[in-house]
Design a protein around this motif. Structure first.
Motif, PDB file in Angstrom:
ATOM      1  N   ASP A  80      89.589   0.681   7.975  1.00  0.00           N
ATOM      2  CA  ASP A  80      90.344   1.411   8.984  1.00  0.00           C
ATOM      3  C   ASP A  80      89.424   2.119   9.966  1.00  0.00           C
ATOM      4  O   ASP A  80      89.740   2.261  11.150  1.00  0.00           O
ATOM      5  N   GLN A  81      88.250   2.559   9.481  1.00  0.00           N
ATOM      6  CA  GLN A  81      87.303   3.226  10.364  1.00  0.00           C
ATOM      7  C   GLN A  81      86.713   2.252  11.389  1.00  0.00           C
ATOM      8  O   GLN A  81      86.520   2.610  12.555  1.00  0.00           O
ATOM      9  N   LEU A 141      79.052   7.138  14.781  1.00  0.00           N
ATOM     10  CA  LEU A 141      79.243   6.361  15.999  1.00  0.00           C
ATOM     11  C   LEU A 141      80.495   6.806  16.739  1.00  0.00           C
ATOM     12  O   LEU A 141      81.509   7.153  16.133  1.00  0.00           O
ATOM     13  N   LYS A 142      80.414   6.789  18.060  1.00  0.00           N
ATOM     14  CA  LYS A 142      81.593   7.008  18.886  1.00  0.00           C
ATOM     15  C   LYS A 142      82.550   5.830  18.722  1.00  0.00           C
ATOM     16  O   LYS A 142      82.160   4.741  18.276  1.00  0.00           O
ATOM     17  N   GLY A 193      74.497  17.393  14.831  1.00  0.00           N
ATOM     18  CA  GLY A 193      74.006  18.634  15.425  1.00  0.00           C
ATOM     19  C   GLY A 193      73.285  18.404  16.738  1.00  0.00           C
ATOM     20  O   GLY A 193      73.160  19.322  17.560  1.00  0.00           O
ATOM     21  N   TRP A 194      72.793  17.190  16.958  1.00  0.00           N
ATOM     22  CA  TRP A 194      72.101  16.869  18.215  1.00  0.00           C
ATOM     23  C   TRP A 194      73.047  16.275  19.254  1.00  0.00           C
ATOM     24  O   TRP A 194      72.894  16.511  20.441  1.00  0.00           O
ATOM     25  N   ASN A 195      73.975  15.464  18.818  1.00  0.00           N
ATOM     26  CA  ASN A 195      74.888  14.798  19.752  1.00  0.00           C
ATOM     27  C   ASN A 195      76.278  14.680  19.142  1.00  0.00           C
ATOM     28  O   ASN A 195      76.412  14.467  17.930  1.00  0.00           O
ATOM     29  N   ASN A 196      77.269  14.784  19.965  1.00  0.00           N
ATOM     30  CA  ASN A 196      78.658  14.663  19.516  1.00  0.00           C
ATOM     31  C   ASN A 196      79.047  13.183  19.494  1.00  0.00           C
ATOM     32  O   ASN A 196      79.899  12.725  20.247  1.00  0.00           O
ATOM     33  N   GLY A 197      78.406  12.449  18.599  1.00  0.00           N
ATOM     34  CA  GLY A 197      78.637  11.015  18.486  1.00  0.00           C
ATOM     35  C   GLY A 197      77.564  10.205  19.190  1.00  0.00           C
ATOM     36  O   GLY A 197      76.901  10.675  20.123  1.00  0.00           O
ATOM     37  N   TYR A 198      77.367   8.960  18.721  1.00  0.00           N
ATOM     38  CA  TYR A 198      76.310   8.083  19.232  1.00  0.00           C
ATOM     39  C   TYR A 198      76.893   6.752  19.701  1.00  0.00           C
ATOM     40  O   TYR A 198      77.918   6.285  19.189  1.00  0.00           O
ATOM     41  N   ASP A 199      76.208   6.159  20.653  1.00  0.00           N
ATOM     42  CA  ASP A 199      76.653   4.877  21.202  1.00  0.00           C
ATOM     43  C   ASP A 199      76.209   3.696  20.347  1.00  0.00           C
ATOM     44  O   ASP A 199      76.937   2.708  20.215  1.00  0.00           O
ATOM     45  N   VAL A 200      75.001   3.789  19.810  1.00  0.00           N
ATOM     46  CA  VAL A 200      74.431   2.670  19.052  1.00  0.00           C
ATOM     47  C   VAL A 200      73.654   3.204  17.856  1.00  0.00           C
ATOM     48  O   VAL A 200      72.972   4.235  17.957  1.00  0.00           O
ATOM     49  N   VAL A 201      73.752   2.479  16.732  1.00  0.00           N
ATOM     50  CA  VAL A 201      72.893   2.711  15.578  1.00  0.00           C
ATOM     51  C   VAL A 201      72.170   1.403  15.265  1.00  0.00           C
ATOM     52  O   VAL A 201      72.809   0.350  15.110  1.00  0.00           O
ATOM     53  N   PHE A 202      70.842   1.459  15.211  1.00  0.00           N
ATOM     54  CA  PHE A 202      70.033   0.330  14.767  1.00  0.00           C
ATOM     55  C   PHE A 202      69.569   0.599  13.346  1.00  0.00           C
ATOM     56  O   PHE A 202      68.901   1.609  13.100  1.00  0.00           O
ATOM     57  N   GLY A 242      88.158   2.727  15.044  1.00  0.00           N
ATOM     58  CA  GLY A 242      87.039   3.131  15.898  1.00  0.00           C
ATOM     59  C   GLY A 242      86.546   2.024  16.801  1.00  0.00           C
ATOM     60  O   GLY A 242      85.646   2.247  17.611  1.00  0.00           O
ATOM     61  N   GLU A 243      87.121   0.831  16.662  1.00  0.00           N
ATOM     62  CA  GLU A 243      86.660  -0.346  17.413  1.00  0.00           C
ATOM     63  C   GLU A 243      85.139  -0.457  17.367  1.00  0.00           C
ATOM     64  O   GLU A 243      84.461  -0.698  18.377  1.00  0.00           O
ATOM     65  N   ILE A 244      84.597  -0.260  16.164  1.00  0.00           N
ATOM     66  CA  ILE A 244      83.151  -0.318  15.966  1.00  0.00           C
ATOM     67  C   ILE A 244      82.717  -1.765  15.789  1.00  0.00           C
ATOM     68  O   ILE A 244      83.315  -2.517  15.016  1.00  0.00           O
ATOM     69  N   GLN A 245      81.680  -2.141  16.500  1.00  0.00           N
ATOM     70  CA  GLN A 245      81.154  -3.501  16.416  1.00  0.00           C
ATOM     71  C   GLN A 245      79.965  -3.527  15.458  1.00  0.00           C
ATOM     72  O   GLN A 245      79.064  -2.689  15.568  1.00  0.00           O
TER      73      GLN A 245
END
Length: 350
Positions: free
Chosen positions: A282-283, A261-262, A236-245, A287-290
């Protein structure tokens, strides 16, 4: 001299003892300790939590240490305010050669990953919750008079946060979520504020409300208490995030992080837990999530933290929520266990 000691792994066992003042060996300095931050690991040891069976009790606790050099072979350090690096790396392994002292195991390999053998003061050797401590000269870092004792005492914890923040690369302009508003999560938040992240969200669980208020005081843009509607709330605040800590160590975080995550986003795991978690491969692939782990500090992150501490853009002073004299050490530890809204500092000369 007085020292805060834990004699065994029994929960809540803690004593203030009179110990001999340490003698200084060749190449060492004697530091008159002024302040020591209470870290989450100190609290885990105090409470007798699992995962610290490698600690050699009895032990003087404390690895977030600041004070003044009162004895040294080099006049340039005499009377100098310093912080102490709790790591004593071998200097010879592949990690030390790359400036990754937080990974140094003295050239040993362990199938089960553990706290590095380089981590010494307050863990494998007596720490700084004492009136004096003797350490090698190379383990002290001079600090500016612009850095208060409170900030100096928690600078090692902030450097832990900086080691994690570095994993995400450039921060300016990024949208970031931090799970876990404990001391390390708040330290990460203070760094993100100073490094000009575009939007910072801090998430906690019920009972974290005071810590979330502290996050807002530091400069976090939005806070929330987790619920069954967590993913929708975050989006609701952002359409995806760059980083999650993740500074909580809760097993639910990685799965939720993958959802918010974007593509190309990063999940940095900082909170320590023996929990296992599952992720849909697969996600992560599509999503090429690191996914990266982060532990401890390096000389570089420690020194940069102290440089940032002289910059008003970094709200480090607000991280400290209470200070106690050494005689009230048990009260200070109990406050830290009771989800204090920030860092607790022990004053050795109070």
């Amino acid at each position: 001299m007085k020292a805060v000691m834990k004699y065994n792994e029994a929960p809540y066992e803690l004593s203030i003892k009179e110990l001999p003042k340490p003698s200084v060996q060749n190449g060492e300095v004697l530091v008159n300790v002024s302040s020591v931050g209470i870290c989450g690991s100190d609290v885990h040891m105090y409470a007798g939590h699992a995962g610290y069976d490698w600690i050699p009790y009895p032990l003087t606790l404390g690895h977030e240490i600041t004070g003044t050099v009162v004895e040294t072979s080099h006049n340039t350090l005499q009377g100098q305010r310093v912080v102490i690096n709790p790591y004593v790396p071998c200097g010879e392994c592949e990690y030390c050669k790359r400036g990754e002292e937080n990974r140094c195991d003295n050239n040993n390999f362990f199938v089960s990953k553990r706290a590095p053998l380089s981590l010494q003061y307050g863990f494998r050797q007596n720490g700084g919750m004492a009136e004096f401590i003797a350490v090698p000269e190379k383990n002290v870092v001079p600090i500016s008079d612009d850095v208060s004792d409170n900030v100096a005492a928690v600078s090692e914890a902030i450097a832990v946060g900086l080691t994690a923040v570095d994993k995400a690369g450039t921060i300016a302009g990024k949208k970031v979520i931090i799970f876990g508003p404990g001391p390390i999560g708040l330290s990460v938040a203070s760094l993100l504020v100073g490094l000009r992240a575009e939007n910072i969200i801090m998430a906690g669980v019920p009972g974290d409300e005071k810590r979330l208020e502290k996050a807002e005081e530091i400069g976090v843009h939005h806070t929330l208490v987790t619920s069954d509607n967590l993913v929708n709330d975050l989006l609701g605040w952002n359409n995806g995030y760059d980083v999650v800590f993740d500074c909580s160590g809760h097993h639910s975080v990685p799965g939720n992080a993958a959802k918010v995550l974007k593509k190309g986003g990063q999940l940095v795991l900082v909170g320590i837990s023996t929990n296992t978690f599952s992720l849909e491969m697969d996600q992560i692939v599509r999503g090429e999530i690191q996914v990266r782990g982060s532990y401890g500090i390096t000389w570089d992150t420690f020194k940069r933290t102290l440089e940032y501490a002289t910059d008003d853009a970094f709200p480090f002073e607000r991280l400290v929520t209470g200070s106690y004299g050494i005689e009230r050490a048990k009260e200070a530890f109990d406050a830290a266990m009771d989800k204090a809204a920030g860092k607790i500092v022990l004053k050795m000369n109070a």
